[in-house]
Design an enzyme around this catalytic site. Structure first.
Site, PDB file in Angstrom:
ATOM      1  N   VAL A 138       0.831  -1.203   0.000  1.00  0.00           N
ATOM      2  CA  VAL A 138       0.000   0.000   0.000  1.00  0.00           C
ATOM      3  C   VAL A 138       0.867   1.255   0.000  1.00  0.00           C
ATOM      4  O   VAL A 138       0.521   2.276  -0.590  1.00  0.00           O
ATOM      5  CB  VAL A 138      -0.931  -0.021   1.237  1.00  0.00           C
ATOM      6  CG1 VAL A 138      -1.776   1.234   1.295  1.00  0.00           C
ATOM      7  CG2 VAL A 138      -1.832  -1.242   1.184  1.00  0.00           C
ATOM      8  N   ASP A 139       2.026   1.168   0.621  1.00  0.00           N
ATOM      9  CA  ASP A 139       2.883   2.347   0.740  1.00  0.00           C
ATOM     10  C   ASP A 139       3.290   2.939  -0.599  1.00  0.00           C
ATOM     11  O   ASP A 139       3.452   4.138  -0.739  1.00  0.00           O
ATOM     12  CB  ASP A 139       4.169   1.984   1.508  1.00  0.00           C
ATOM     13  CG  ASP A 139       3.857   1.636   2.946  1.00  0.00           C
ATOM     14  OD1 ASP A 139       2.699   1.861   3.357  1.00  0.00           O
ATOM     15  OD2 ASP A 139       4.761   1.135   3.629  1.00  0.00           O
ATOM     16  N   THR A 198       1.051  -9.341  -6.484  1.00  0.00           N
ATOM     17  CA  THR A 198       1.631 -10.036  -5.339  1.00  0.00           C
ATOM     18  C   THR A 198       2.143  -9.039  -4.309  1.00  0.00           C
ATOM     19  O   THR A 198       2.507  -7.924  -4.657  1.00  0.00           O
ATOM     20  CB  THR A 198       2.829 -10.919  -5.763  1.00  0.00           C
ATOM     21  OG1 THR A 198       3.747 -10.117  -6.499  1.00  0.00           O
ATOM     22  CG2 THR A 198       2.378 -12.069  -6.617  1.00  0.00           C
ATOM     23  N   PRO A 199       2.170  -9.464  -3.052  1.00  0.00           N
ATOM     24  CA  PRO A 199       2.732  -8.589  -2.017  1.00  0.00           C
ATOM     25  C   PRO A 199       4.222  -8.416  -2.252  1.00  0.00           C
ATOM     26  O   PRO A 199       4.868  -9.268  -2.848  1.00  0.00           O
ATOM     27  CB  PRO A 199       2.454  -9.350  -0.722  1.00  0.00           C
ATOM     28  CG  PRO A 199       2.180 -10.757  -1.118  1.00  0.00           C
ATOM     29  CD  PRO A 199       1.688 -10.744  -2.519  1.00  0.00           C
ATOM     30  N   LYS A 234       3.492   9.323  -7.041  1.00  0.00           N
ATOM     31  CA  LYS A 234       3.408  10.445  -6.085  1.00  0.00           C
ATOM     32  C   LYS A 234       4.212  11.647  -6.590  1.00  0.00           C
ATOM     33  O   LYS A 234       4.855  12.351  -5.799  1.00  0.00           O
ATOM     34  CB  LYS A 234       3.867  10.007  -4.694  1.00  0.00           C
ATOM     35  CG  LYS A 234       3.111   8.764  -4.211  1.00  0.00           C
ATOM     36  CD  LYS A 234       3.324   8.467  -2.745  1.00  0.00           C
ATOM     37  CE  LYS A 234       2.648   7.139  -2.406  1.00  0.00           C
ATOM     38  NZ  LYS A 234       2.793   6.750  -1.001  1.00  0.00           N
ATOM     39  N   ASP A 283       3.027  14.281  -7.530  1.00  0.00           N
ATOM     40  CA  ASP A 283       2.413  15.495  -6.970  1.00  0.00           C
ATOM     41  C   ASP A 283       3.139  15.923  -5.692  1.00  0.00           C
ATOM     42  O   ASP A 283       3.192  17.095  -5.363  1.00  0.00           O
ATOM     43  CB  ASP A 283       0.927  15.254  -6.683  1.00  0.00           C
ATOM     44  CG  ASP A 283       0.681  13.984  -5.878  1.00  0.00           C
ATOM     45  OD1 ASP A 283       1.302  12.939  -6.198  1.00  0.00           O
ATOM     46  OD2 ASP A 283      -0.120  14.028  -4.916  1.00  0.00           O
ATOM     47  N   SER A 298      42.929  -2.593 -30.634  1.00  0.00           N
ATOM     48  CA  SER A 298      42.913  -3.354 -31.873  1.00  0.00           C
ATOM     49  C   SER A 298      44.068  -2.968 -32.785  1.00  0.00           C
ATOM     50  O   SER A 298      44.686  -3.831 -33.421  1.00  0.00           O
ATOM     51  CB  SER A 298      41.576  -3.182 -32.599  1.00  0.00           C
ATOM     52  OG  SER A 298      40.568  -3.785 -31.833  1.00  0.00           O
ATOM     53  N   SER A 345      36.852  -6.387 -22.253  1.00  0.00           N
ATOM     54  CA  SER A 345      36.848  -7.192 -21.015  1.00  0.00           C
ATOM     55  C   SER A 345      36.937  -6.331 -19.764  1.00  0.00           C
ATOM     56  O   SER A 345      37.965  -6.316 -19.085  1.00  0.00           O
ATOM     57  CB  SER A 345      37.970  -8.244 -21.048  1.00  0.00           C
ATOM     58  OG  SER A 345      39.184  -7.719 -21.535  1.00  0.00           O
TER      59      SER A 345
END
Lengths: 303, 606
Positions: free
Chosen positions: B13-14, B89-90, B144, B146, B450, B517
């Site tokens: 929810v946060d 999902t939570p 958020k 805003d 190279s 590399s």
């Protein structure tokens, strides 16, 4: 490559359901498909028949008969199984009442809805069914929203919602011991609108109750119920004629109808697309028992 | 009628996740009045000052009583363009199991961050899990907005921070949307509060994102699920797991290896189709009468999956009742095959927050992810999960409880060492005319590696010494064509190049490698492999400062990286780890490439 390899959402849902039917047919000994003549079970049977073409359906169908049926539905049921050449098993609630295994509710709001659980579990045990296909959808009800496609039932037929098997990809775990069984829900991801769009596209026949017709009804708890020989009117309840259709079809004593003019699949699709009330909220007295009504019944072994 | 998009969301929810989903559902009319009324009533009874939309799907009594979401919730909505399935999902770490489950079938992952807090551990974890599960589209919603004054700068900071992190992942499509779920900005409609934002609203993006080609359309794979028998009819039913099948295709059935031709393909209900692709459920008929059954796989003759009993895989452990340890036995379910398996080894456990690999770990418990080696009783017919989510995934089932205990993603067959015996050759190194070694030039793009390497090779060959140039860019056209630029792919790129160099050196050739590399650990592994094989390894650090490289920029790559057109570019937004003890260090003041090559050769002649 210019071709686009895309499936419409209905074909995607159908493919998922076909996969599930084949998976069960290949890995279980005695599957059975619950068939009530309600629209979800009709669609389920239609998809199942397509999954095994050209072979016949490799399992029977089971109707749990409350004895409180709409006549049109029973007639439709018999015609459909004849047409598809499938074997019909009927398990009667009346038999359990007569044998004293359950006691019938009394009073004006009496319903045999809850008694079906005993009858269903007895049929599963008697016939040794190890996989039971149900037409439940996750969008119907919030306890169902959390249920797996392959839903494990212990030897008492019970569901443990807190201890469900994780279900990943399209790998379904149907392993069980003798006496336990798996409820399988191939239409889990379909919504009411998907069901109707599929009925329309596939030209699937339904019992006439699903389309607008005039019949005697009465109002109870803010719902319209059909006035049939199975109900006893309470004081103040008066039957009247209305143009209605059923959004769900179950036991005649607790299935409500809605006022509607939708007489064809197209019109029903349009009606559903604009409705703002869920189908169970509108028409099922049995779901209004409590906030956890469905969860509690499911734990006991209900559909 | 539109297509289907499956999306995965995670969080609490946060973050405003419930508010966001509630808004998507309500604005697309998928939330019904009786549901909303029930939620408003319950929220009011609990003293919450806004309708808590989690109540909609927290369908289980325990979830409502404890005010938590326990399980994956599925939510459905549709717009005229598309139908959506949300696996929600939570977000807490103890629900990693649920996130993995929800993400397993998702096309797209939605990760939310609070604009005030920015990218936090949880957002990184969600992004990592999405990437691990092979989700190719990730949308970061900066919520958020805003509360940060609709700040473009704040949004840009978060975007850059997240992008830096995401470079370590395999997520090809990354999108950022600044939103306010509470007020609806950029959720369904574009807002006027952030005129600087040039993208589309979230819903518009979800409607438009192209996922149909995410599935593997190259490697034709049909795991046989069920054999349909009728009068004069024998068909193999299954769900296409990859590629495109057409009548007339020459195919092979594995593991038997029998070949035949596809004579017809039927859709459900029997309608003949011209082609079948994932995820269609079809019935295929073959021209020849073969013994084919469930668990077999139909593919093209020239494109087969791995066939083997030893599998290297990432797994997520899903149960609190036991742990995964070497020696444990399970049933593995893979495509339509089911067989017994034993865990050979746990290679490492991965910290899902830091991506640190703990190689001292020897077990995995609930919610933990690690790399294991598995030995199966029967052969599996598999591809890597990155290549194919269907033929690359499996579950482990505990035979004692029948519970699903692990979700697995195959990396590939287990490579050498463990069960491949080294064949001694009749020719030893002393029998060869020349002695080989590896010269490894590392440095930034445009550092001059190279040019030096080309000159070294030319002068060696001119002097009659066998030498061969292995250029990083060139190898990516062939040997390493399947690799990208994530950290894992770069590591594999270096490993393969190192192995080839080692073979050349062993054959008596001077292998001259020119490869950025960038990571020290990868180079050190190549050095260790040479040492183990008794071959000399000369690391040459071409230490050209980034300003000089950027000023040269012969391919315009730095300019593109700075413009944000390419990400994960070494030196710009991906680190270069300089060698600590290179045998030779070359700096611009050393002179032109020819002079530098002279210094390298002088070292070799030492």
């Amino acid at each position: 490559m210019t071709a686009t390899y895309e499936l419409s959402h209905l074909r995607m849902l159908e493919a998922e359901a076909v996969h599930i039917f084949r998976e069960v047919a290949a890995t279980f000994e005695r599957p059975v498909l619950l068939f009530s003549g309600g629209k979800d079970s009709v669609v389920m049977l239609h998809v199942a028949a397509r999954a095994f073409w050209p072979a016949p359906l490799p399992f029977p169908v089971l109707h749990v008969d409350t004895g409180h049926n709409f006549d049109e539905v029973v007639e439709f049921r018999d015609r459909t199984v004849r047409r598809l050449g499938v074997r019909l098993v009927v398990a009667r609630v009346q038999d359990d009442i007569d044998a004293g295994r359950v006691v019938e509710e009394t009073g004006p709001k009496a319903s045999r809805n809850r008694l079906q659980t005993t009858t269903l579990l007895r049929a599963i045990e008697t016939h040794g069914f190890d996989a039971v296909f149900g037409g439940a959808r996750r969008d119907e009800e919030k306890a169902r929203a959390k249920e797996r496609v392959f839903s494990f039932r212990d030897s008492f037929g019970q569901w443990d919602p807190r201890n469900q098997r994780p279900e990943l990809w399209n790998l379904y775990n149907g392993r069980h011991r003798r006496g336990e069984h798996i409820r399988v829900f191939p239409l889990s991801n379909w919504t009411e609108l998907d069901i109707w769009q599929y009925i329309r596209d596939e030209r699937i026949e339904l019992p006439p109750l699903y389309y607008a017709h005039r019949r005697p009804v009465f109002e109870r708890d803010g719902m319209l119920l059909a006035h049939t020989r199975f109900v006893t009117l309470a004081e103040g309840e008066r039957p009247f004629d209305a143009l209605v259709r059923f959004r769900t079809v179950g036991d005649a004593t607790c299935t409500g109808c809605v006022e509607s003019t939708a007489a064809t699949p197209d019109e029903v699709v349009a009606e559903i697309a604009s409705t703002r009330i869920t189908e169970r909220g509108a028409t099922r007295a049995d779901d209004r028992i409590s906030e956890a009504g469905m969860e509690d019944r499911k734990k006991e072994g209900y559909f | 009628m539109g297509q289907l998009l499956r999306l995965a969301t995670a969080g609490g929810v946060d973050d405003g996740k419930s508010t966001l989903i509630g808004r998507l559902l309500y604005d697309s009319k998928a939330l019904f009045e009786d549901q909303l009324a029930a939620v408003e009533r319950t929220s009011r009874d609990r003293g919450e000052d806004y309708p808590n939309l989690a109540l909609l799907t927290d369908g289980l009594r325990a979830e409502r009583e404890q005010g938590i979401t326990i399980d994956v919730a599925h939510r459905y909505f549709a717009t005229p363009r598309r139908k959506f399935i949300i696996a929600d999902t939570p977000g807490h770490i103890q629900y990693t199991r649920n996130m993995v489950t929800g993400a397993s079938t998702a096309d797209l992952a939605l990760v939310l961050v609070d604009a005030r807090r920015g990218v936090v551990e949880q957002s990184r974890r969600h992004a990592f899990l999405a990437s691990l599960l092979g989700i190719q589209h990730l949308v970061l919603c900066v919520n958020k907005m805003d509360l940060v004054g609709w700040s473009e700068q704040r949004f840009a900071e978060i975007r850059e921070e997240f992008r830096r992190f995401a470079m370590k992942l395999n997520v090809p499509d990354l999108t950022f949307v600044p939103i306010s779920a509470l007020h609806g900005d950029n959720v369904v409609h574009r807002t006027t509060n952030m005129p600087w934002y040039e993208g589309t609203s979230l819903l518009h993006h979800l409607e438009e994102v192209h996922v149909a080609s995410d599935g593997n359309l190259i490697d034709a794979r049909l795991p046989v699920q069920y054999v349909v028998r009728g009068r004069d009819f024998r068909g193999y039913a299954g769900t296409v797991a990859g590629g495109v099948f057409k009548p007339g295709d020459e195919v092979v059935v594995l593991p038997s290896g029998f070949t035949s031709t596809v004579s017809a393909i039927h859709a459900p209900g029997g309608e003949p189709v011209d082609e079948a692709f994932p995820p269609q459920a079809v019935t295929v008929r073959l021209a020849d009468d073969l013994d084919v059954g469930r668990g077999d796989l139909i593919c093209r003759r020239g494109n087969r999956p791995h066939v083997g009993q030893d599998v290297d895989a990432m797994v997520c452990w899903l149960t609190e009742r036991s742990t995964l340890t070497p020696g444990s036995r399970y049933v593995v379910q893979h495509t339509t095959r089911s067989t017994r398996a034993v865990v050979r080894d746990v290679d490492y456990r991965l910290d899902v927050n830091t991506l640190h690999r703990d190689t001292s770990a020897h077990s995995l418990s609930l919610n933990e992810i690690g790399r294991i080696r598995l030995r199966t009783q029967q052969q599996l017919l598999f591809d890597s999960y990155r290549r194919n989510r269907t033929t690359g995934s499996f579950i482990l089932v505990d035979e004692a409880t029948n519970n699903t205990v692990a979700a697995g993603m195959i990396i590939g067959p287990v490579l050498p060492a463990a069960n491949v015996v080294w064949h001694a050759a009749a020719v030893g190194r002393d029998d060869r005319a020349t002695r080989g070694l590896t010269v490894w030039l590392t440095g930034l793009s445009a550092s001059g590696k190279s040019s030096v390497a080309v000159e070294v090779e030319r002068r060696l060959v001119a002097a009659g010494r066998p030498a061969y140039l292995l250029d990083g860019d060139n190898l990516r056209h062939g040997l390493n064509a399947d690799l990208g630029f994530s950290a894992a792919d770069r590591a594999e790129n270096v490993r393969r190049t190192g192995e080839v160099a080692k073979l050349l050196a062993d054959a008596g050739v001077v292998a001259v490698v020119s490869l950025i590399s960038p990571y020290r650990a990868d180079r050190d592994r190549v050095r260790a492999a040479h040492q183990a094989a008794g071959l000399p390894f000369v690391e040459v650090f071409v230490d050209t400062p980034i300003e000089v490289c950027e000023a040269r920029d012969p391919k315009g790559m730095y300019a593109r990286a700075r413009a944000g057109e390419i990400t994960g570019f070494t030196g710009v937004d991906d680190p270069y780890e300089a060698p600590r003890s290179a045998e030779v260090v070359l700096r611009p003041e050393d002179g032109d490439p020819a002079t530098m090559a002279g210094r390298v050769l002088a070292f070799l002649d030492r």
